[in-house]
Scaffold this motif. Structure first.
Motif, mmCIF file in Angstrom:
data_model
loop_
_atom_site.group_PDB
_atom_site.id
_atom_site.type_symbol
_atom_site.label_atom_id
_atom_site.label_comp_id
_atom_site.label_asym_id
_atom_site.label_seq_id
_atom_site.Cartn_x
_atom_site.Cartn_y
_atom_site.Cartn_z
ATOM 1 N N LEU A 89 0.831 -1.208 0.000
ATOM 2 C CA LEU A 89 0.000 0.000 0.000
ATOM 3 C C LEU A 89 0.860 1.251 0.000
ATOM 4 C CD1 LEU A 89 -2.440 -1.207 2.792
ATOM 5 C CD2 LEU A 89 -2.770 -1.361 0.321
ATOM 6 N N ALA A 90 0.420 2.247 -0.766
ATOM 7 C CA ALA A 90 1.099 3.546 -0.834
ATOM 8 C C ALA A 90 0.032 4.630 -0.802
ATOM 9 C CB ALA A 90 1.930 3.646 -2.111
ATOM 10 N N PRO A 91 0.412 5.860 -0.454
ATOM 11 C CA PRO A 91 -0.565 6.952 -0.438
ATOM 12 C C PRO A 91 -1.157 7.180 -1.825
ATOM 13 C CG PRO A 91 1.562 7.672 0.444
ATOM 14 C CD PRO A 91 1.750 6.296 -0.094
ATOM 15 N N SER A 92 -2.434 7.551 -1.886
ATOM 16 C CA SER A 92 -3.080 7.813 -3.177
ATOM 17 C C SER A 92 -2.463 9.014 -3.876
ATOM 18 C CB SER A 92 -4.580 8.012 -2.998
ATOM 19 O OG SER A 92 -4.820 9.092 -2.131
ATOM 20 N N SER A 93 -1.784 9.875 -3.106
ATOM 21 C CA SER A 93 -1.134 11.047 -3.688
ATOM 22 C C SER A 93 0.238 10.723 -4.270
ATOM 23 C CB SER A 93 -0.987 12.126 -2.611
ATOM 24 O OG SER A 93 -0.192 11.630 -1.548
ATOM 25 N N GLY A 94 0.612 9.469 -4.259
ATOM 26 C CA GLY A 94 1.932 9.060 -4.716
ATOM 27 C C GLY A 94 2.857 8.912 -3.526
ATOM 28 N N GLY A 95 4.111 8.690 -3.769
ATOM 29 C CA GLY A 95 5.058 8.512 -2.678
ATOM 30 C C GLY A 95 5.357 7.047 -2.443
ATOM 31 N N PRO A 96 6.343 6.784 -1.603
ATOM 32 C CA PRO A 96 6.756 5.406 -1.375
ATOM 33 C C PRO A 96 5.719 4.625 -0.562
ATOM 34 C CG PRO A 96 7.964 6.880 0.065
ATOM 35 C CD PRO A 96 7.153 7.739 -0.861
ATOM 36 N N PRO A 97 5.760 3.301 -0.646
ATOM 37 C CA PRO A 97 4.834 2.467 0.122
ATOM 38 C C PRO A 97 4.938 2.755 1.621
ATOM 39 C CG PRO A 97 6.063 1.145 -1.441
ATOM 40 C CD PRO A 97 6.676 2.507 -1.459
ATOM 41 N N HIS A 98 3.812 2.607 2.322
ATOM 42 C CA HIS A 98 3.775 2.827 3.768
ATOM 43 C C HIS A 98 3.343 1.585 4.528
ATOM 44 C CE1 HIS A 98 -0.611 3.058 3.771
ATOM 45 N NE2 HIS A 98 -0.490 3.797 2.684
ATOM 46 N N ALA A 99 2.868 0.531 3.803
ATOM 47 C CA ALA A 99 2.388 -0.657 4.499
ATOM 48 C C ALA A 99 2.320 -1.846 3.554
ATOM 49 C CB ALA A 99 1.012 -0.397 5.096
ATOM 50 N N VAL A 100 2.299 -3.030 4.157
ATOM 51 C CA VAL A 100 2.037 -4.278 3.452
ATOM 52 C C VAL A 100 0.950 -5.006 4.221
ATOM 53 C CG1 VAL A 100 2.936 -6.581 2.902
ATOM 54 C CG2 VAL A 100 4.325 -4.569 2.433
ATOM 55 N N ARG A 101 -0.049 -5.492 3.504
ATOM 56 C CA ARG A 101 -1.057 -6.366 4.081
ATOM 57 C C ARG A 101 -0.646 -7.790 3.701
ATOM 58 N NH1 ARG A 101 -5.892 -3.997 2.100
ATOM 59 N NH2 ARG A 101 -5.573 -2.336 3.572
ATOM 60 N N LEU A 102 -0.323 -8.613 4.700
ATOM 61 C CA LEU A 102 0.180 -9.974 4.482
ATOM 62 C C LEU A 102 -0.833 -10.969 5.020
ATOM 63 C CD1 LEU A 102 2.568 -11.887 3.704
ATOM 64 C CD2 LEU A 102 3.411 -11.550 6.051
ATOM 65 N N ASP A 103 -1.321 -11.881 4.144
ATOM 66 C CA ASP A 103 -2.326 -12.861 4.546
ATOM 67 C C ASP A 103 -1.753 -14.244 4.823
ATOM 68 O OD1 ASP A 103 -4.478 -11.058 4.378
ATOM 69 O OD2 ASP A 103 -4.608 -11.363 2.216
ATOM 70 N N THR A 104 -0.735 -14.645 4.089
ATOM 71 C CA THR A 104 -0.140 -15.968 4.288
ATOM 72 C C THR A 104 1.355 -15.920 4.019
ATOM 73 O OG1 THR A 104 -0.485 -16.624 1.987
ATOM 74 C CG2 THR A 104 -2.214 -17.225 3.551
ATOM 75 N N LYS A 105 2.046 -16.866 4.616
ATOM 76 C CA LYS A 105 3.484 -17.064 4.451
ATOM 77 C C LYS A 105 4.289 -15.925 5.060
ATOM 78 C CE LYS A 105 3.366 -21.066 2.484
ATOM 79 N NZ LYS A 105 4.002 -22.199 3.089
ATOM 80 N N ALA A 106 5.526 -15.734 4.576
ATOM 81 C CA ALA A 106 6.445 -14.818 5.244
ATOM 82 C C ALA A 106 7.015 -13.781 4.295
ATOM 83 C CB ALA A 106 7.591 -15.601 5.885
ATOM 84 N N VAL A 107 7.365 -12.624 4.882
ATOM 85 C CA VAL A 107 8.106 -11.580 4.187
ATOM 86 C C VAL A 107 9.272 -11.158 5.065
ATOM 87 C CG1 VAL A 107 6.153 -10.676 2.856
ATOM 88 C CG2 VAL A 107 6.690 -9.682 5.087
ATOM 89 N N LEU A 108 10.323 -10.704 4.425
ATOM 90 C CA LEU A 108 11.474 -10.107 5.097
ATOM 91 C C LEU A 108 11.522 -8.659 4.649
ATOM 92 C CD1 LEU A 108 14.115 -10.728 6.813
ATOM 93 C CD2 LEU A 108 15.265 -10.738 4.597
ATOM 94 N N ILE A 109 11.577 -7.741 5.596
ATOM 95 C CA ILE A 109 11.567 -6.310 5.301
ATOM 96 C C ILE A 109 12.920 -5.719 5.658
ATOM 97 C CG2 ILE A 109 10.505 -4.078 5.853
ATOM 98 C CD1 ILE A 109 8.599 -6.055 4.448
ATOM 99 N N ASP A 110 13.484 -4.943 4.752
ATOM 100 C CA ASP A 110 14.720 -4.200 5.008
ATOM 101 C C ASP A 110 14.413 -2.748 4.666
ATOM 102 O OD1 ASP A 110 17.258 -3.068 5.094
ATOM 103 O OD2 ASP A 110 18.206 -4.732 4.038
ATOM 104 N N LEU A 111 14.293 -1.928 5.708
ATOM 105 C CA LEU A 111 13.966 -0.513 5.536
ATOM 106 C C LEU A 111 15.082 0.299 6.168
ATOM 107 C CD1 LEU A 111 11.982 1.696 4.648
ATOM 108 C CD2 LEU A 111 10.869 1.447 6.873
#
Length: 171
Positions: free
Chosen positions: A63-85
Motif C-alpha cells: 500500500l502507498a498513499p493515493s497522492s503518490g510517494g513510497p509504500p507505507h504498508a504491506v497487508r500480508l495474509d499468508t506465508k512470510a516476508v522479510l523487510i529491510d527498511l
C-alpha cells in the motif's frame, strides 16, 4: 542465487496484489521485482529505501498513499516476508493477527493458521494485536508470536528458529 526474471513496475494506492511471484499489478511510482530461485521468493525494491522479500507463495498487498510517494504498508495474509527498511520513516506490516510497525530496520513476519510470528534482526519493531489492546517493542534477536487469547511475550529466539526462518530468504 539465480535470478529467473525481472520486471519494473509503477505504484500508487494499492501498489500490488501478489498471489504468486508473477501476479503483480502497479501504477505511478516505480518498484522493481525480481524472482529468485534458491529459495523461491520475490525481491521487490521500492522508492524510499524499502526492500521486501516475499516467499514464492506469499499473499500480500503493498500500500502507498493515493497522492503518490513510497509504500507505507504491506497487508500480508499468508506465508512470510522479510523487510529491510534503511530510512527513518513509518512502515508497517498488517496480518490477520498483528500489526508490526518500524523505522529503519530488518525484520521478518510469518503468518500461519491462527498466529503471526515477528522476528527482528536489526533495529526495533513495535508489535500489537490487529484487534484489541497490547503492544510490545522488539529489539535485535527478539521475537513474538501473536495469536488470539495468548499474551504478547517478547522472547530471544533460539538460533535454530532464527536460522529456519531466515533460510526461507536465502540467509
Amino acid at each position: 542465487m539465480q535470478v529467473s526474471r525481472s520486471r519494473t513496475f509503477a505504484a500508487v494506492a494499492a501498489l500490488f496484489l501478489m498471489t504468486s511471484p508473477a501476479a503483480v499489478a502497479q501504477q505511478d511510482r516505480a518498484c522493481t521485482s525480481v524472482t529468485l530461485d534458491d529459495p523461491p521468493r520475490t525481491m521487490i525494491r521500492c522508492p524510499g529505501g524499502l526492500l521486501i522479500e516475499a516467499e514464492a507463495t506469499a499473499r500480500l498487498q503493498i500500500l502507498a498513499p493515493s497522492s503518490g510517494g513510497p509504500p507505507h504498508a504491506v497487508r500480508l495474509d499468508t506465508k512470510a516476508v522479510l523487510i529491510d527498511l534503511k530510512t527513518a520513516r513509518p512502515f508497517q506490516i498488517m496480518t490477520p493477527h498483528a500489526i508490526a510497525s518500524v523505522r529503519g530496520t530488518v525484520y521478518a513476519v510469518d503468518v500461519g493458521p491462527g498466529t503471526t510470528a515477528v522476528f527482528v534482526a536489526e533495529g526495533q519493531v513495535q508489535v500489537g494485536r490487529r484487534r484489541g489492546p497490547g503492544a510490545v517493542l522488539l529489539g535485535p534477536g527478539e521475537g513474538v508470536d501473536v495469536s488470539p487469547g495468548a499474551p504478547l511475550a517478547v522472547r530471544r529466539w533460539p538460533q535454530e528458529r532464527v536460522s529456519r526462518l531466515l533460510s526461507r530468504f536465502g540467509r
